[in-house]
Design a protein around this motif. Structure first.
Motif, PDB file in Angstrom:
ATOM      1  N   CYS A  84     117.079 141.974 -43.971  1.00 60.52           N
ATOM      2  CA  CYS A  84     116.027 141.863 -44.982  1.00 60.52           C
ATOM      3  C   CYS A  84     116.307 140.599 -45.780  1.00 60.52           C
ATOM      4  O   CYS A  84     117.402 140.428 -46.334  1.00 60.52           O
ATOM      5  N   VAL A  85     115.327 139.715 -45.849  1.00 64.49           N
ATOM      6  CA  VAL A  85     115.482 138.428 -46.518  1.00 64.49           C
ATOM      7  C   VAL A  85     114.548 138.381 -47.724  1.00 64.49           C
ATOM      8  O   VAL A  85     113.361 138.708 -47.616  1.00 64.49           O
ATOM      9  N   GLU A 118     108.257 139.117 -52.068  1.00 63.39           N
ATOM     10  CA  GLU A 118     108.252 140.131 -51.028  1.00 63.39           C
ATOM     11  C   GLU A 118     109.558 140.084 -50.255  1.00 63.39           C
ATOM     12  O   GLU A 118     110.344 139.153 -50.373  1.00 63.39           O
ATOM     13  N   GLY A 119     109.747 141.127 -49.445  1.00 62.77           N
ATOM     14  CA  GLY A 119     110.898 141.166 -48.562  1.00 62.77           C
ATOM     15  C   GLY A 119     110.430 141.064 -47.114  1.00 62.77           C
ATOM     16  O   GLY A 119     109.417 141.665 -46.732  1.00 62.77           O
ATOM     17  N   LEU A 120     111.164 140.304 -46.320  1.00 64.85           N
ATOM     18  CA  LEU A 120     110.866 140.159 -44.897  1.00 64.85           C
ATOM     19  C   LEU A 120     111.967 140.839 -44.100  1.00 64.85           C
ATOM     20  O   LEU A 120     113.139 140.477 -44.197  1.00 64.85           O
ATOM     21  N   PHE A 121     111.599 141.845 -43.295  1.00 64.40           N
ATOM     22  CA  PHE A 121     112.543 142.551 -42.436  1.00 64.40           C
ATOM     23  C   PHE A 121     112.428 142.009 -41.013  1.00 64.40           C
ATOM     24  O   PHE A 121     111.316 141.847 -40.488  1.00 64.40           O
ATOM     25  N   VAL A 140     117.424 133.592 -50.946  1.00 70.47           N
ATOM     26  CA  VAL A 140     118.395 133.869 -51.999  1.00 70.47           C
ATOM     27  C   VAL A 140     119.080 135.220 -51.827  1.00 70.47           C
ATOM     28  O   VAL A 140     120.034 135.519 -52.554  1.00 70.47           O
ATOM     29  N   ALA A 141     118.641 136.026 -50.879  1.00 70.32           N
ATOM     30  CA  ALA A 141     119.277 137.333 -50.682  1.00 70.32           C
ATOM     31  C   ALA A 141     119.090 137.773 -49.241  1.00 70.32           C
ATOM     32  O   ALA A 141     118.016 137.610 -48.661  1.00 70.32           O
ATOM     33  N   VAL A 142     120.174 138.335 -48.682  1.00 69.14           N
ATOM     34  CA  VAL A 142     120.128 138.883 -47.322  1.00 69.14           C
ATOM     35  C   VAL A 142     120.843 140.225 -47.327  1.00 69.14           C
ATOM     36  O   VAL A 142     121.989 140.331 -47.762  1.00 69.14           O
ATOM     37  N   PHE A 143     120.161 141.248 -46.834  1.00 66.75           N
ATOM     38  CA  PHE A 143     120.734 142.587 -46.694  1.00 66.75           C
ATOM     39  C   PHE A 143     120.611 142.979 -45.221  1.00 66.75           C
ATOM     40  O   PHE A 143     119.594 142.707 -44.579  1.00 66.75           O
ATOM     41  N   ALA A 200     111.399 141.356 -27.985  1.00 65.29           N
ATOM     42  CA  ALA A 200     112.727 140.924 -28.404  1.00 65.29           C
ATOM     43  C   ALA A 200     112.950 141.017 -29.899  1.00 65.29           C
ATOM     44  O   ALA A 200     114.104 141.009 -30.347  1.00 65.29           O
ATOM     45  N   VAL A 201     111.871 141.125 -30.680  1.00 64.56           N
ATOM     46  CA  VAL A 201     112.037 141.111 -32.136  1.00 64.56           C
ATOM     47  C   VAL A 201     110.888 141.882 -32.787  1.00 64.56           C
ATOM     48  O   VAL A 201     109.793 141.972 -32.239  1.00 64.56           O
ATOM     49  N   SER A 202     111.193 142.446 -33.953  1.00 66.38           N
ATOM     50  CA  SER A 202     110.179 143.114 -34.775  1.00 66.38           C
ATOM     51  C   SER A 202     110.208 142.519 -36.164  1.00 66.38           C
ATOM     52  O   SER A 202     111.279 142.204 -36.698  1.00 66.38           O
ATOM     53  N   LEU A 203     109.025 142.357 -36.769  1.00 66.23           N
ATOM     54  CA  LEU A 203     108.903 141.796 -38.106  1.00 66.23           C
ATOM     55  C   LEU A 203     108.076 142.728 -38.976  1.00 66.23           C
ATOM     56  O   LEU A 203     107.141 143.380 -38.498  1.00 66.23           O
ATOM     57  N   ALA A 204     108.436 142.779 -40.258  1.00 66.51           N
ATOM     58  CA  ALA A 204     107.648 143.567 -41.215  1.00 66.51           C
ATOM     59  C   ALA A 204     107.860 142.984 -42.598  1.00 66.51           C
ATOM     60  O   ALA A 204     108.959 142.545 -42.941  1.00 66.51           O
ATOM     61  N   SER A 205     106.810 142.965 -43.401  1.00 67.92           N
ATOM     62  CA  SER A 205     106.910 142.488 -44.782  1.00 67.92           C
ATOM     63  C   SER A 205     106.541 143.622 -45.725  1.00 67.92           C
ATOM     64  O   SER A 205     105.783 144.525 -45.366  1.00 67.92           O
TER      65      SER A 205
END
Length: 232
Positions: A127-128, A113-116, A138-141, A100-105
């Motif tokens: 991307c957080v 770092e960025g968390l996808f 502080v940022a979401v793309f 149901a979900v995929s994660l990558a840093s």
């Protein structure tokens, strides 16, 4: 009639017996002394061997400690490596995919770092960025992968996602805005399509805990399956 034994004969016999016993006792004492001496020498050799072995073992541990103390496998050791190998050592990104979900840093900067996150149900890709000092978002793309699949979407979606290091420098550097030195790649197994995304961000705003939102820019797309081949 009783015979009279001369006193001198008695004394000689008595002295002889006494001398015999003394010699026997002295011999026995000498034998015991010799046995004790051999045991003492054996113990001394055993103690000497143990002492020498202990000193040698202590010297080995001391030498290892000194070498370990002077060895510094930090930045000095890394900087002596080939630049390409150095980048591989400094970037230890990770990724994992479920049903149901995929994660990558991925490393975005020296400080954060960025968390996808990819939602398999909706196709939304996020991307957080998290401020390392305040531990707040502080940022979401974001972008959506479903629209990119188009009519090639068949059956249940089968996503996989990884990250990679890449300096694209989209649109140049304007003020504090810069392109993230990373790309996230998303592949879908049924359609055979794959996409690459990155984003522009303001590093100073992240460190100052100022909220920013933006778009994950599509920087690459391709297909890893021949045309006309459909997965059953």
């Amino acid at each position: 009639m009783f015979a009279v034994v001369p006193q001198r004969s008695v004394r000689v016999k008595w002295c002889w017996r006494l001398l015999t016993k003394s010699i026997g006792g002295l011999s026995l004492y000498w034998v015991e002394l010799e046995i004790m001496t051999q045991q003492t020498i054996s113990r001394i050799w055993t103690c000497a061997i143990v002492l020498v072995f202990g000193l040698a073992l202590g010297a080995v541990f001391a030498l290892g400690f000194v070498n370990g103390f002077h060895y510094q496998p930090s930045s000095q050791a890394v900087h002596t490596l080939d630049p390409e190998l150095q980048q591989l050592l400094l970037r230890a990104d990770s990724a994992n995919s479920g049903k149901a979900v995929s994660l990558a840093s991925v490393r975005i900067d020296d400080e954060f770092e960025g968390l996808f996150v990819l939602d398999h149900l909706t196709g939304n890709l996020y991307c957080v960025l998290i401020n390392p000092r305040t531990r707040t978002e502080v940022a979401v793309f974001q972008n959506n992968v479903m629209g990119l699949l188009g009519q090639d979407r068949v059956g249940e979606l089968d996503f996989a996602m990884i990250t990679g290091a890449m300096n694209l420098n989209l649109g140049g550097r304007i003020d504090n805005m810069r392109t993230a030195p990373a790309v996230v790649f998303v592949a879908e197994g049924n359609s055979g399509k794959a996409f690459g995304f990155t984003f522009n961000f303001d590093r100073q705003r992240v460190l100052n805990n100022v909220r920013q939102d933006g778009l994950l820019d599509l920087v690459w797309q391709g297909s890893f399956r021949a045309a006309g081949v459909i997965r059953n």
